[in-house]
Structures are given as structure tokens and as C-alpha cells.
Scaffold this motif. Structure first.
Motif, PDB file in Angstrom:
ATOM      1  N   ASP A  67       0.858  -1.192   0.000  1.00 17.59           N
ATOM      2  CA  ASP A  67       0.000   0.000   0.000  1.00 17.59           C
ATOM      3  C   ASP A  67       0.894   1.242   0.000  1.00 17.59           C
ATOM      4  OD1 ASP A  67      -1.659   2.151   0.579  1.00 17.59           O
ATOM      5  OD2 ASP A  67      -2.961   0.968   1.892  1.00 17.59           O
ATOM      6  N   ALA A  68       0.835   1.994  -1.082  1.00 21.60           N
ATOM      7  CA  ALA A  68       1.718   3.165  -1.231  1.00 21.60           C
ATOM      8  C   ALA A  68       1.472   4.193  -0.138  1.00 21.60           C
ATOM      9  CB  ALA A  68       1.511   3.795  -2.604  1.00 21.60           C
ATOM     10  N   ALA A  69       0.304   4.117   0.516  1.00 21.15           N
ATOM     11  CA  ALA A  69      -0.005   5.113   1.555  1.00 21.15           C
ATOM     12  C   ALA A  69       0.344   4.599   2.960  1.00 21.15           C
ATOM     13  CB  ALA A  69      -1.484   5.465   1.482  1.00 21.15           C
ATOM     14  N   TRP A  70       0.985   3.419   3.058  1.00 19.43           N
ATOM     15  CA  TRP A  70       1.307   2.852   4.387  1.00 19.43           C
ATOM     16  C   TRP A  70       2.257   3.809   5.106  1.00 19.43           C
ATOM     17  CZ3 TRP A  70       0.883  -2.987   5.063  1.00 19.43           C
ATOM     18  CH2 TRP A  70       0.998  -3.336   6.428  1.00 19.43           C
ATOM     19  N   PRO A  71       1.879   4.399   6.250  1.00 21.02           N
ATOM     20  CA  PRO A  71       2.774   5.350   6.924  1.00 21.02           C
ATOM     21  C   PRO A  71       3.914   4.628   7.643  1.00 21.02           C
ATOM     22  CG  PRO A  71       0.598   5.304   7.974  1.00 21.02           C
ATOM     23  CD  PRO A  71       0.587   4.218   6.951  1.00 21.02           C
ATOM     24  N   LEU A  72       5.129   4.944   7.266  1.00 19.10           N
ATOM     25  CA  LEU A  72       6.291   4.252   7.823  1.00 19.10           C
ATOM     26  C   LEU A  72       7.229   5.216   8.536  1.00 19.10           C
ATOM     27  CD1 LEU A  72       7.269   1.888   4.849  1.00 19.10           C
ATOM     28  CD2 LEU A  72       5.808   1.382   6.809  1.00 19.10           C
ATOM     29  N   VAL A  73       7.787   4.713   9.613  1.00 15.96           N
ATOM     30  CA  VAL A  73       8.781   5.454  10.385  1.00 15.96           C
ATOM     31  C   VAL A  73       9.994   4.532  10.436  1.00 15.96           C
ATOM     32  CG1 VAL A  73       9.305   6.302  12.675  1.00 15.96           C
ATOM     33  CG2 VAL A  73       6.986   6.479  11.813  1.00 15.96           C
ATOM     34  N   VAL A  74      11.102   4.966   9.848  1.00 17.70           N
ATOM     35  CA  VAL A  74      12.220   4.037   9.678  1.00 17.70           C
ATOM     36  C   VAL A  74      13.429   4.496  10.484  1.00 17.70           C
ATOM     37  CG1 VAL A  74      13.793   3.031   7.992  1.00 17.70           C
ATOM     38  CG2 VAL A  74      11.397   3.379   7.383  1.00 17.70           C
ATOM     39  N   GLU A  75      13.947   3.577  11.319  1.00 17.87           N
ATOM     40  CA  GLU A  75      15.145   3.903  12.114  1.00 17.87           C
ATOM     41  C   GLU A  75      16.353   3.138  11.570  1.00 17.87           C
ATOM     42  OE1 GLU A  75      14.954   3.533  16.533  1.00 17.87           O
ATOM     43  OE2 GLU A  75      16.871   2.493  16.278  1.00 17.87           O
ATOM     44  N   THR A  76      17.415   3.873  11.264  1.00 17.15           N
ATOM     45  CA  THR A  76      18.607   3.253  10.649  1.00 17.15           C
ATOM     46  C   THR A  76      19.879   3.795  11.290  1.00 17.15           C
ATOM     47  OG1 THR A  76      17.406   3.573   8.573  1.00 17.15           O
ATOM     48  CG2 THR A  76      19.640   2.745   8.385  1.00 17.15           C
ATOM     49  N   ASP A  77      20.810   2.907  11.593  1.00 20.22           N
ATOM     50  CA  ASP A  77      22.128   3.354  12.078  1.00 20.22           C
ATOM     51  C   ASP A  77      23.161   3.321  10.953  1.00 20.22           C
ATOM     52  OD1 ASP A  77      23.931   4.155  14.257  1.00 20.22           O
ATOM     53  OD2 ASP A  77      24.894   2.225  13.897  1.00 20.22           O
ATOM     54  N   ALA A  78      22.952   2.416   9.969  1.00 20.35           N
ATOM     55  CA  ALA A  78      23.959   2.245   8.911  1.00 20.35           C
ATOM     56  C   ALA A  78      23.653   3.140   7.719  1.00 20.35           C
ATOM     57  CB  ALA A  78      23.995   0.786   8.460  1.00 20.35           C
ATOM     58  N   LYS A  79      24.634   3.922   7.292  1.00 16.58           N
ATOM     59  CA  LYS A  79      24.437   4.779   6.118  1.00 16.58           C
ATOM     60  C   LYS A  79      24.179   3.914   4.874  1.00 16.58           C
ATOM     61  CE  LYS A  79      24.431   8.916   4.397  1.00 16.58           C
ATOM     62  NZ  LYS A  79      24.613  10.197   5.020  1.00 16.58           N
ATOM     63  N   THR A  80      24.890   2.771   4.785  1.00 16.54           N
ATOM     64  CA  THR A  80      24.664   1.879   3.639  1.00 16.54           C
ATOM     65  C   THR A  80      23.220   1.368   3.633  1.00 16.54           C
ATOM     66  OG1 THR A  80      25.700   0.201   5.026  1.00 16.54           O
ATOM     67  CG2 THR A  80      27.017   1.048   3.205  1.00 16.54           C
ATOM     68  N   GLY A  81      22.648   1.172   4.831  1.00 16.14           N
ATOM     69  CA  GLY A  81      21.257   0.726   4.918  1.00 16.14           C
ATOM     70  C   GLY A  81      20.312   1.806   4.420  1.00 16.14           C
ATOM     71  N   LEU A  82      20.585   3.041   4.810  1.00 15.56           N
ATOM     72  CA  LEU A  82      19.757   4.168   4.370  1.00 15.56           C
ATOM     73  C   LEU A  82      19.880   4.355   2.853  1.00 15.56           C
ATOM     74  CD1 LEU A  82      18.134   6.784   4.696  1.00 15.56           C
ATOM     75  CD2 LEU A  82      20.231   7.937   5.351  1.00 15.56           C
ATOM     76  N   LEU A  83      21.115   4.382   2.356  1.00 15.42           N
ATOM     77  CA  LEU A  83      21.312   4.619   0.919  1.00 15.42           C
ATOM     78  C   LEU A  83      20.750   3.452   0.099  1.00 15.42           C
ATOM     79  CD1 LEU A  83      24.944   6.078   1.084  1.00 15.42           C
ATOM     80  CD2 LEU A  83      22.827   7.343   0.671  1.00 15.42           C
ATOM     81  N   GLY A  84      20.892   2.240   0.628  1.00 10.65           N
ATOM     82  CA  GLY A  84      20.357   1.060  -0.062  1.00 10.65           C
ATOM     83  C   GLY A  84      18.835   1.127  -0.156  1.00 10.65           C
ATOM     84  N   HIS A  93      10.233   1.978  -8.271  1.00  9.52           N
ATOM     85  CA  HIS A  93       9.193   2.996  -8.517  1.00  9.52           C
ATOM     86  C   HIS A  93       8.205   3.076  -7.361  1.00  9.52           C
ATOM     87  CE1 HIS A  93      10.931   2.886 -12.457  1.00  9.52           C
ATOM     88  NE2 HIS A  93      10.714   1.591 -12.516  1.00  9.52           N
ATOM     89  N   LEU A  94       8.746   3.062  -6.134  1.00  7.69           N
ATOM     90  CA  LEU A  94       7.889   3.132  -4.949  1.00  7.69           C
ATOM     91  C   LEU A  94       7.984   4.530  -4.336  1.00  7.69           C
ATOM     92  CD1 LEU A  94       8.890  -0.359  -3.551  1.00  7.69           C
ATOM     93  CD2 LEU A  94       6.649   0.254  -4.488  1.00  7.69           C
ATOM     94  N   ASP A  95       6.837   5.008  -3.916  1.00  6.52           N
ATOM     95  CA  ASP A  95       6.742   6.352  -3.386  1.00  6.52           C
ATOM     96  C   ASP A  95       7.393   6.442  -2.000  1.00  6.52           C
ATOM     97  OD1 ASP A  95       5.951   8.901  -3.459  1.00  6.52           O
ATOM     98  OD2 ASP A  95       3.826   8.487  -3.828  1.00  6.52           O
ATOM     99  N   GLN A  96       8.057   7.568  -1.708  1.00 10.62           N
ATOM    100  CA  GLN A  96       8.703   7.687  -0.398  1.00 10.62           C
ATOM    101  C   GLN A  96       8.055   8.758   0.467  1.00 10.62           C
ATOM    102  OE1 GLN A  96      12.986   7.906  -0.842  1.00 10.62           O
ATOM    103  NE2 GLN A  96      12.848   6.814  -2.780  1.00 10.62           N
ATOM    104  N   VAL A  97       6.937   9.322  -0.035  1.00 17.30           N
ATOM    105  CA  VAL A  97       6.370  10.466   0.687  1.00 17.30           C
ATOM    106  C   VAL A  97       5.814  10.085   2.056  1.00 17.30           C
ATOM    107  CG1 VAL A  97       5.838  11.963  -1.290  1.00 17.30           C
ATOM    108  CG2 VAL A  97       4.194  10.233  -0.560  1.00 17.30           C
ATOM    109  N   ASN A  98       5.492   8.800   2.249  1.00 18.22           N
ATOM    110  CA  ASN A  98       4.929   8.388   3.541  1.00 18.22           C
ATOM    111  C   ASN A  98       5.971   7.795   4.479  1.00 18.22           C
ATOM    112  OD1 ASN A  98       2.140   9.080   3.133  1.00 18.22           O
ATOM    113  ND2 ASN A  98       2.242   7.597   1.470  1.00 18.22           N
ATOM    114  N   ILE A  99       7.240   7.996   4.145  1.00 14.70           N
ATOM    115  CA  ILE A  99       8.305   7.443   5.000  1.00 14.70           C
ATOM    116  C   ILE A  99       9.011   8.577   5.742  1.00 14.70           C
ATOM    117  CG2 ILE A  99      10.416   6.058   5.054  1.00 14.70           C
ATOM    118  CD1 ILE A  99       9.545   4.680   2.511  1.00 14.70           C
ATOM    119  N   SER A 100       9.024   8.518   7.078  1.00 17.43           N
ATOM    120  CA  SER A 100       9.830   9.468   7.858  1.00 17.43           C
ATOM    121  C   SER A 100      11.047   8.706   8.373  1.00 17.43           C
ATOM    122  CB  SER A 100       9.121  10.016   9.080  1.00 17.43           C
ATOM    123  OG  SER A 100       7.759  10.039   8.887  1.00 17.43           O
ATOM    124  N   ARG A 101      12.181   9.397   8.416  1.00 16.95           N
ATOM    125  CA  ARG A 101      13.431   8.708   8.753  1.00 16.95           C
ATOM    126  C   ARG A 101      14.029   9.230  10.055  1.00 16.95           C
ATOM    127  NH1 ARG A 101      14.591   5.176   5.131  1.00 16.95           N
ATOM    128  NH2 ARG A 101      13.504   5.355   3.145  1.00 16.95           N
TER     129      ARG A 101
END
Ligand SMILES: C[S@@+](CC[C@H](N)C(=O)[O-])C[C@H]1O[C@@H](n2cnc3c(N)ncnc32)[C@H](O)[C@@H]1O
Length: 377
Positions: A67-84, A93-101
Motif C-alpha cells: 500500500d503506497a499510503a502505508w505510513p512508515l517510520v524508519v530507524e537506521t544506524d547504517a548509512k549503507t542501509g539508508l542509501l540502499g 518505482h515506490l513512493d517515499q512520501v509516507n516514510i519518515s526517517r
């Protein structure tokens, strides 16, 4: 590298970061698949979901795919994880507007309704993550943790219960299990960072929970410290700095040098900066970068010395691709005549890589287990 992810009717193309790497490692594992299968089988509806320790974004991509509107809150320590994750969301082609980091030191929002988590290798870090969750999650919120079955036992379930709430594990599927914990709403204080003195160098070192060498000097770092290069250096990079011990020593030895600390772990960069201040080194000479090797370092920074104690694993996977990338990046960032000094376990044979990249390599010290190598640009 296998990149076609197919699970619970979801098809994705997923790569590790960086995409072109000399390893056959995959961007996800069976515990990711198990978590996604659990979400689909249990018909969990899109609700504000925190995702923690998502290696290269498989979980973020799967939920956004559902679901492109699924609200996500993502916690990352690794820069490679974030960039990946950013790379895989874009490629699919997935939307990132509902992801807070969030980084691994920030507290997640208190209105989080569900948490999906991969069990990290470092259990001190895991404990810290549970404690931080206990500080924000109301009673009754489910925290679903995916892990290899062999890593799940009674003491792990007890640790979860002690730090967040009661937990039970599913049956095994593809050698993995998911643990369901229900937050009990009781706040636990976070573990304090570990601080210890290195008396012979008059330094004090402090480590946050996900930083390499938890409460004492790494043996490789110690032999490096006993064999620091002699001479005058103006710009030094501590590549893969951990708590910053090598760069701190460089700051003591090379009186006017600017020292750049670089690590994939946000906590490592934060610990290095904290240690710089703790040891009262001049603010203007210390520079701190959360990066994958030297990928995004300002192009104007040209070093005359790079110090490096490379990792030989990423998460659970044993790999030498990061050492390769570190040596290649060091060569690119060194000024002509600049020096790379590396410490490594003798059996890792870094001299072969350095000889290939720099066309020269000198052993400057060794003991039964470790070697110190120098290569000049
Ligand atoms: C063996 S530890 C060395 C730490 C410290 N320099 C010491 O000697 O104690 C390797 C360090 O490399 C970091 N690292 C791993 N992958 C990296 C990457 N892609 N880019 C930058 N640092 C990385 C790890 O987080 C870890 O802190």
C-alpha cells in the motif's frame, strides 16, 4: 548477486548498497521474508509502522508495495542501509512520501501503532533499542521481530520481556522465526554509553551501544596505535573510525592536522565526536562524516594520511568488499605521495589488495595475528 525478491505475492528487485560490489551477497534474508509473510498472512492493515534494522530496505519496499499510503517510520544506524533503501525504493518505482526517517539515537514517535524489527547481531544495541521503544510505545503495541531460529532462545525472550514486554516466538519457517512482543507500557532508562581510560595515551574513550569494540581497545587498533606513522601530516582520515581511537591519537601526534572521522554507523560518528570533545581537542580540527567509505566526502578534501582498520563482515555476512572499497576510496582521496596505513588480521591478506591497487605495499610491523601495512600513492 541474486536480486529478484519474491515472497507472499510481492515481487521486487533489490540490491545491496553500493549496487556494484565485489560480493555475491543478497539485499535481504529469510527473516525479512518471514516478517513480510507474517504481515500478509495476518492481514495486518496499514497503520503507522516503525521499521528498525531494515538492512537494505526490503521491508520498506514490501510494505510500500502492498500500500503506497502505508505510513512508515524508519530507524537506521547504517548509512549503507539508508542509501540502499533509497536506491531500492527508487528502482522499484515506490513512493517515499509516507516514510519518515530517524537515526539510531532519536526516539520514534509515540503514536506508532506497530513495530517491525530485524534482530541485530549486537545484543547490547538490541537491548538499547528495546529500552528506547519502551520510552515511546504505549501498552499493547505489538513489536514483531524477525531472526534466524538459531539465534532465538529463552534468554533472548527473557531479555525482550525485561526491556519491553512479554514475548513469544512463532514456529520455524525457512530456518527463521518471528517473535511477537507486546509492549507493557513501562518506561526503561537507556543503557549508558561505556566509558574507559586508555591511560598510556591519556585518552578517555566512550562508546554508544552499536559502536565497535564495546568496552576495551580492539587488539588490531592497539597494534596500530603502537606503530603510528612518523612524520608531519596535515589532513588525516580515520576511515571506519568506530569510537575514533586512531584519529584521536593522530590528533595528539600531528599537532596541526585536521582529522576527518568517517563511519557507516551513525552511532560511531557520534561517539567519535563525543570523544573528541571529551578529550578536549580543538573543535576546528575535528570533522565528522556519516558515510559509506569516502563516497560523499567533499571533493576538496585531499588527505596525506589515511588510517584504516577495515571491517571484515557486514551484519552477519563475512565479506572483504568493504575493505576493497575502503582501499580504493583511500587511493582516490590521497594526495600524490600520501600514505594509507592499514591494520588487519594476517589471514585476510590485505597486502595482495594493496599491492594491486597501489602497486606497492610495505609491512611495517606484525605479530602472530596482525600485520600493519603501508601503501603510498
Ligand atoms: C574493525 S572496526 C574499526 C574501528 C576503529 N577504527 C578501531 O580501530 O577500533 C571497522 C569500522 O568500520 C565501519 N564500517 C563498516 N562498513 C563501513 C563502510 N561501508 N563505510 C565506513 N565505515 C564502515 C564499522 O562501523 C566499524 O566502526
Amino acid at each position: 548477486m541474486v536480486s529478484q525478491f519474491s515472497c507472499a505475492g510481492i515481487e521486487l528487485d533489490l540490491y545491496r548498497y553500493p549496487k556494484q560490489q565485489d560480493s555475491n551477497l543478497q539485499a535481504w534474508d529469510a527473516a525479512d521474508e518471514h516478517l513480510i509473510k507474517h504481515i500478509v498472512d495476518e492481514k495486518i492493515i496499514p497503520t503507522k509502522t516503525a521499521i528498525i534494522n531494515d538492512s537494505f530496505g526490503a521491508l520498506q519496499c514490501a510494505l510500500t508495495h502492498i500500500d503506497a499510503a502505508w505510513p512508515l517510520v524508519v530507524e537506521t544506524d547504517a548509512k549503507t542501509g539508508l542509501l540502499g533503501a533509497l536506491q531500492n525504493l527508487t528502482d522499484n518505482h515506490l513512493d517515499q512520501v509516507n516514510i519518515s526517517r530517524y537515526n539510531s539515537r532519536e526516539l520514534l514517535p509515540t503514536d506508532t501503532q506497530l513495530v517491525l524489527m530485524k534482530l541485530p547481531k549486537n545484543l547490547t544495541y538490541f537491548t538499547h533499542q528495546l529500552q528506547r521503544l519502551s520510552q515511546v510505545l504505549p501498552e499493547g503495541i505489538q513489536v514483531i521481530i524477525g531472526a534466524k531460529a538459531k539465534n532465538i532462545n529463552k534468554s533472548l525472550l527473557a531479555l525482550i520481556e525485561q526491556n519491553l514486554g512479554p514475548a513469544s516466538a512463532s514456529l520455524t519457517w525457512k530456518k527463521t522465526r518471528v517473535i511477537t512482543c507486546v509492549a507493557d507500557g513501562k518506561v526503561r532508562p537507556s543503557v549508558k554509553e561505556v566509558t574507559w581510560p586508555v591511560d598510556e595515551l591519556s585518552l578517555t574513550i566512550s562508546n554508544l551501544s552499536n559502536v565497535f569494540a564495546a568496552n576495551k581497545l580492539d587488539i588490531g587498533a592497539r597494534i596500530m596505535l603502537d606503530n603510528m606513522p612518523k612524520g608531519e601530516f596535515n589532513t588525516v582520515i580515520d576511515l571506519g573510525c568506530g569510537n575514533g581511537i586512531l584519529g584521536l591519537r593522530a590528533a595528539q601526534l600531528y599537532a596541526d592536522a585536521n582529522i576527518h572521522f568517517v563511519d557507516d554507523s551513525e552511532m560511531a560518528v557520534a561517539s567519535s565526536e563525543h570523544n573528541w570533545q571529551l578529550n578536549q581537542l580543538p573543535a576546528e580540527r575535528g570533522h565528522f562524516h556519516w558515510d559509506d567509505c569516502l563516497t560523499h566526502l567533499d571533493s576538496e578534501i585531499s588527505a596525506d594520511l589515511v588510517l584504516c582498520n577495515p571491517p571484515f563482515h557486514q551484519g552477519e555476512a563475512i565479506t572483504d568488499h568493504i575493505a576493497w572499497q575502503m582501499f580504493l576510496d583511500a587511493r582516490r582521496r590521497l594526495a600524490p605521495g600520501g600514505l594509507l596505513q592499514v591494520v588487519g588480521n594476517r589471514h585476510l591478506s590485505y597486502h595482495i589488495k594493496l599491492q594491486r591497487i597501489f602497486k606497492n605495499c610495505k609491512t611495517v610491523a606484525s605479530n602472530g595475528k596482525f600485520v600493519i601495512l603501508q601503501a603510498r600513492k
